[in-house]
Design a protein around this motif. Sequence first.
Motif, mmCIF file in Angstrom:
data_model
loop_
_atom_site.group_PDB
_atom_site.id
_atom_site.type_symbol
_atom_site.label_atom_id
_atom_site.label_comp_id
_atom_site.label_asym_id
_atom_site.label_seq_id
_atom_site.Cartn_x
_atom_site.Cartn_y
_atom_site.Cartn_z
ATOM 1 N N GLY A 165 1.806 86.393 98.005
ATOM 2 C CA GLY A 165 2.812 87.383 97.621
ATOM 3 C C GLY A 165 3.071 88.387 98.727
ATOM 4 N N THR A 188 5.998 84.569 91.285
ATOM 5 C CA THR A 188 5.417 85.688 92.017
ATOM 6 C C THR A 188 3.968 85.898 91.579
ATOM 7 O OG1 THR A 188 6.049 87.373 90.389
ATOM 8 C CG2 THR A 188 7.665 86.835 92.120
ATOM 9 N N GLU A 240 6.859 89.929 98.561
ATOM 10 C CA GLU A 240 6.851 90.388 97.168
ATOM 11 C C GLU A 240 6.002 91.649 97.035
ATOM 12 O OE1 GLU A 240 4.329 89.643 93.207
ATOM 13 O OE2 GLU A 240 4.425 87.988 94.638
#
Length: 210
Positions: free
Chosen positions: A157, A96, A162
């Motif tokens: 991301g 991530t 995320e």
Amino acid sequence: MVGSKDTKTEAAPASKPRGRPRSFDRETALEKAVMAFWEHGYEATSVSDLTRVMGIGAPSLYAAFGDKRALFEEVVTVYGARYGSFGDRALAEESTARAAVERMLREAAAEYTAPGRPHGCLVIHAATNCTSPEVEESLRERRNANIAAFENRIRAGIASGELPAGTDAAALARHTGAIIQGMSQQARDGASREELEALAEIAMAIWPRT
């Protein structure tokens, strides 16, 4: 006649061989140049400084590395591969964006305060008081390339879910760059690894969450 000296057949003194440049280990000399530029920056490191710390004469320096600017460009490349690659690894290896930046800041705290070598980042510090436009521009491009890499990782991301869709990737990337650059300067000013790790923790607290 015994005792006489035949000047016609007397051997002439051997000619003195011409001096050769002193050989040296190129990699060892280059590493010493890295340390000199890292400690003092580009502008404040003179050719005489370099020949002294590298243990070679100016002719050998020019023959092996070119001029000061060419040597510095090679130094920056070596520095990036040997000491500054932790950021690229973190961005490439972590799953991530948050984990990548957190790891990068944590490792920066360790790298920028490592014993036995100059503190901070050469690419950040070497630009201080630099009056050579070409060198200044080259270092600026490297720093901006780092921020662009942060932004790309943050955008990835966002795309993966995320990070929230409304995250300002450019601003968050510049925040990360500012923290990295600030950590470098504070390390130069004597901040400890633990102090920089605490700074990194606070910096990560502002990261958006889904």
